[in-house]
Design a protein around this motif. Structure first.
Motif, PDB file in Angstrom:
ATOM      1  N   GLN A 180       0.732  -1.173   0.140  1.00 60.15           N
ATOM      2  CA  GLN A 180       0.066  -0.015   0.141  1.00 60.15           C
ATOM      3  C   GLN A 180       0.933   1.284   0.019  1.00 60.15           C
ATOM      4  N   SER A 181       0.408   2.191  -0.970  1.00 65.96           N
ATOM      5  CA  SER A 181       1.378   3.424  -1.151  1.00 65.96           C
ATOM      6  C   SER A 181       1.613   4.011   0.320  1.00 65.96           C
ATOM      7  N   GLY A 182       2.954   4.189   0.758  1.00 67.74           N
ATOM      8  CA  GLY A 182       3.215   5.031   2.047  1.00 67.74           C
ATOM      9  C   GLY A 182       3.249   4.224   3.225  1.00 67.74           C
ATOM     10  N   GLN A 183       2.934   2.974   3.215  1.00 64.96           N
ATOM     11  CA  GLN A 183       2.847   2.302   4.217  1.00 64.96           C
ATOM     12  C   GLN A 183       4.243   1.369   4.408  1.00 64.96           C
ATOM     13  N   GLN A 184       4.784   1.741   5.238  1.00 67.58           N
ATOM     14  CA  GLN A 184       6.282   0.940   5.422  1.00 67.58           C
ATOM     15  C   GLN A 184       6.103  -0.526   6.034  1.00 67.58           C
ATOM     16  N   VAL A 185       6.879  -1.385   5.518  1.00 72.40           N
ATOM     17  CA  VAL A 185       6.894  -2.903   5.891  1.00 72.40           C
ATOM     18  C   VAL A 185       8.176  -3.259   6.213  1.00 72.40           C
ATOM     19  N   THR A 186       8.547  -4.162   7.552  1.00 71.84           N
ATOM     20  CA  THR A 186       9.859  -4.707   7.329  1.00 71.84           C
ATOM     21  C   THR A 186       9.943  -6.040   7.089  1.00 71.84           C
ATOM     22  N   LEU A 187      10.815  -6.536   6.444  1.00 74.09           N
ATOM     23  CA  LEU A 187      11.007  -7.608   5.482  1.00 74.09           C
ATOM     24  C   LEU A 187      12.123  -8.458   5.779  1.00 74.09           C
ATOM     25  N   VAL A 188      12.397  -9.373   5.987  1.00 72.91           N
ATOM     26  CA  VAL A 188      13.667 -10.306   5.978  1.00 72.91           C
ATOM     27  C   VAL A 188      13.672 -11.132   4.702  1.00 72.91           C
ATOM     28  N   SER A 189      14.686 -11.067   4.015  1.00 68.10           N
ATOM     29  CA  SER A 189      14.790 -11.826   2.747  1.00 68.10           C
ATOM     30  C   SER A 189      15.587 -13.245   2.831  1.00 68.10           C
ATOM     31  N   SER A 190      15.429 -14.089   1.606  1.00 67.17           N
ATOM     32  CA  SER A 190      15.919 -15.338   1.829  1.00 67.17           C
ATOM     33  C   SER A 190      17.500 -15.556   2.062  1.00 67.17           C
ATOM     34  N   CYS A 191      18.295 -14.193   2.174  1.00 63.82           N
ATOM     35  CA  CYS A 191      19.431 -14.238   2.424  1.00 63.82           C
ATOM     36  C   CYS A 191      19.603 -13.668   3.981  1.00 63.82           C
ATOM     37  N   GLN A 192      18.282 -13.802   4.883  1.00 65.08           N
ATOM     38  CA  GLN A 192      18.268 -13.306   6.098  1.00 65.08           C
ATOM     39  C   GLN A 192      18.562 -11.839   6.565  1.00 65.08           C
ATOM     40  N   VAL A 193      18.598 -11.116   5.440  1.00 66.28           N
ATOM     41  CA  VAL A 193      18.595  -9.539   5.642  1.00 66.28           C
ATOM     42  C   VAL A 193      17.251  -8.875   5.897  1.00 66.28           C
ATOM     43  N   SER A 194      17.445  -8.043   6.817  1.00 72.47           N
ATOM     44  CA  SER A 194      16.204  -7.537   7.384  1.00 72.47           C
ATOM     45  C   SER A 194      16.283  -5.887   6.464  1.00 72.47           C
ATOM     46  N   SER A 195      15.013  -5.476   6.192  1.00 75.28           N
ATOM     47  CA  SER A 195      14.869  -4.176   5.412  1.00 75.28           C
ATOM     48  C   SER A 195      13.748  -3.662   5.602  1.00 75.28           C
ATOM     49  N   ARG A 196      13.520  -2.022   5.640  1.00 75.86           N
ATOM     50  CA  ARG A 196      12.242  -1.811   5.462  1.00 75.86           C
ATOM     51  C   ARG A 196      11.701  -1.195   4.184  1.00 75.86           C
ATOM     52  N   TRP A 197      10.610  -1.504   3.610  1.00 79.23           N
ATOM     53  CA  TRP A 197      10.118  -0.915   2.502  1.00 79.23           C
ATOM     54  C   TRP A 197       9.207   0.065   2.555  1.00 79.23           C
ATOM     55  N   THR A 198       9.016   0.969   1.668  1.00 82.54           N
ATOM     56  CA  THR A 198       8.087   2.103   1.625  1.00 82.54           C
ATOM     57  C   THR A 198       7.722   2.365   0.142  1.00 82.54           C
ATOM     58  N   PRO A 199       6.584   1.775  -0.146  1.00 79.23           N
ATOM     59  CA  PRO A 199       6.111   2.048  -1.771  1.00 79.23           C
ATOM     60  C   PRO A 199       5.823   3.531  -1.682  1.00 79.23           C
ATOM     61  N   LEU A 200       6.273   4.161  -2.825  1.00 81.90           N
ATOM     62  CA  LEU A 200       6.135   5.540  -3.244  1.00 81.90           C
ATOM     63  C   LEU A 200       4.763   5.873  -3.747  1.00 81.90           C
ATOM     64  N   SER A 201       4.234   4.875  -4.340  1.00 82.87           N
ATOM     65  CA  SER A 201       2.943   4.792  -5.144  1.00 82.87           C
ATOM     66  C   SER A 201       2.629   3.406  -5.437  1.00 82.87           C
ATOM     67  N   THR A 202       1.547   3.112  -5.447  1.00 81.01           N
ATOM     68  CA  THR A 202       0.882   1.878  -6.169  1.00 81.01           C
ATOM     69  C   THR A 202      -0.191   2.072  -6.769  1.00 81.01           C
ATOM     70  N   ASN A 203      -0.494   0.851  -7.619  1.00 76.67           N
ATOM     71  CA  ASN A 203      -1.526   0.795  -8.434  1.00 76.67           C
ATOM     72  C   ASN A 203      -3.001   0.311  -7.527  1.00 76.67           C
ATOM     73  N   PRO A 204      -3.996   0.740  -8.090  1.00 72.95           N
ATOM     74  CA  PRO A 204      -5.322   0.390  -7.400  1.00 72.95           C
ATOM     75  C   PRO A 204      -5.488  -1.353  -7.489  1.00 72.95           C
ATOM     76  N   VAL A 205      -5.788  -1.807  -6.278  1.00 74.18           N
ATOM     77  CA  VAL A 205      -6.045  -3.308  -6.033  1.00 74.18           C
ATOM     78  C   VAL A 205      -7.552  -3.535  -6.194  1.00 74.18           C
ATOM     79  N   GLN A 206      -7.949  -4.449  -6.960  1.00 75.90           N
ATOM     80  CA  GLN A 206      -9.585  -4.698  -7.001  1.00 75.90           C
ATOM     81  C   GLN A 206      -9.788  -5.718  -5.966  1.00 75.90           C
ATOM     82  N   ALA A 207     -10.870  -5.265  -5.094  1.00 75.94           N
ATOM     83  CA  ALA A 207     -11.428  -6.096  -4.321  1.00 75.94           C
ATOM     84  C   ALA A 207     -12.566  -7.065  -5.173  1.00 75.94           C
ATOM     85  N   SER A 208     -12.380  -8.294  -4.655  1.00 74.12           N
ATOM     86  CA  SER A 208     -13.629  -9.447  -5.486  1.00 74.12           C
ATOM     87  C   SER A 208     -15.068  -9.000  -4.722  1.00 74.12           C
ATOM     88  N   GLY A 209     -15.873  -9.183  -5.646  1.00 80.41           N
ATOM     89  CA  GLY A 209     -17.321  -8.923  -5.240  1.00 80.41           C
ATOM     90  C   GLY A 209     -17.841 -10.179  -4.811  1.00 80.41           C
TER      91      GLY A 209
END
Length: 129
Positions: free
Chosen positions: A96-125
């Motif tokens: 989600q745009s602007g929502q920071q998330v901390t992730l740990v990679s397959s190499c066991q490296v932790s990082s913080r991800w902040t999307p600058l923008s995202t495309n809309p995601v469609q919810a299912s009806g």
């Protein structure tokens, strides 16, 4: 693959990211990222990853260097492949745009991800019946 190959690029200027919102019942992994960018901070170094259409990726380092690569989103993983290796992060929900998330990679490296923008995601009806 040698552990940390891509992680070493991360320290010098690369990274890529993953999961985030369980609010959507219908979501195609990667759809919110196509044509968008994410800032990834690892050990104080911030790189910007561009998720270009067709699976191409560009990682821009703080010094302005460009690392070319490819990205995929499948099987609960968001992966980045460069000329020196491949690294993956858990990816089970849309960013989600602007929502920071901390992730740990397959190499066991932790990082913080902040999307600058995202495309809309469609919810299912849901099912009709």
């Amino acid at each position: 693959m040698r552990k940390g190959v891509v992680a070493s690029l991360i320290y010098g200027g690369i990274l890529l990211g993953a999961p985030l919102s369980a609010a959507y019942s219908q979501w195609t992994p990667g759809s919110e990222l196509v044509g968008q960018s994410v800032q990834v901070e690892t050990n104080g170094v911030v790189n910007t990853v561009y998720f270009d259409p067709g699976g191409a990726a560009r990682i821009i380092t703080p010094a302005g260097n460009v690392v070319q690569g490819n990205w995929t989103a499948a099987g609960g993983q968001l992966c980045l492949q460069t000329g020196t290796g491949r690294e993956c992060w858990p990816y089970n929900a849309a960013f989600q745009s602007g929502q920071q998330v901390t992730l740990v990679s397959s190499c066991q490296v932790s990082s913080r991800w902040t999307p600058l923008s995202t495309n809309p995601v469609q919810a299912s009806g849901g099912e009709r019946g």
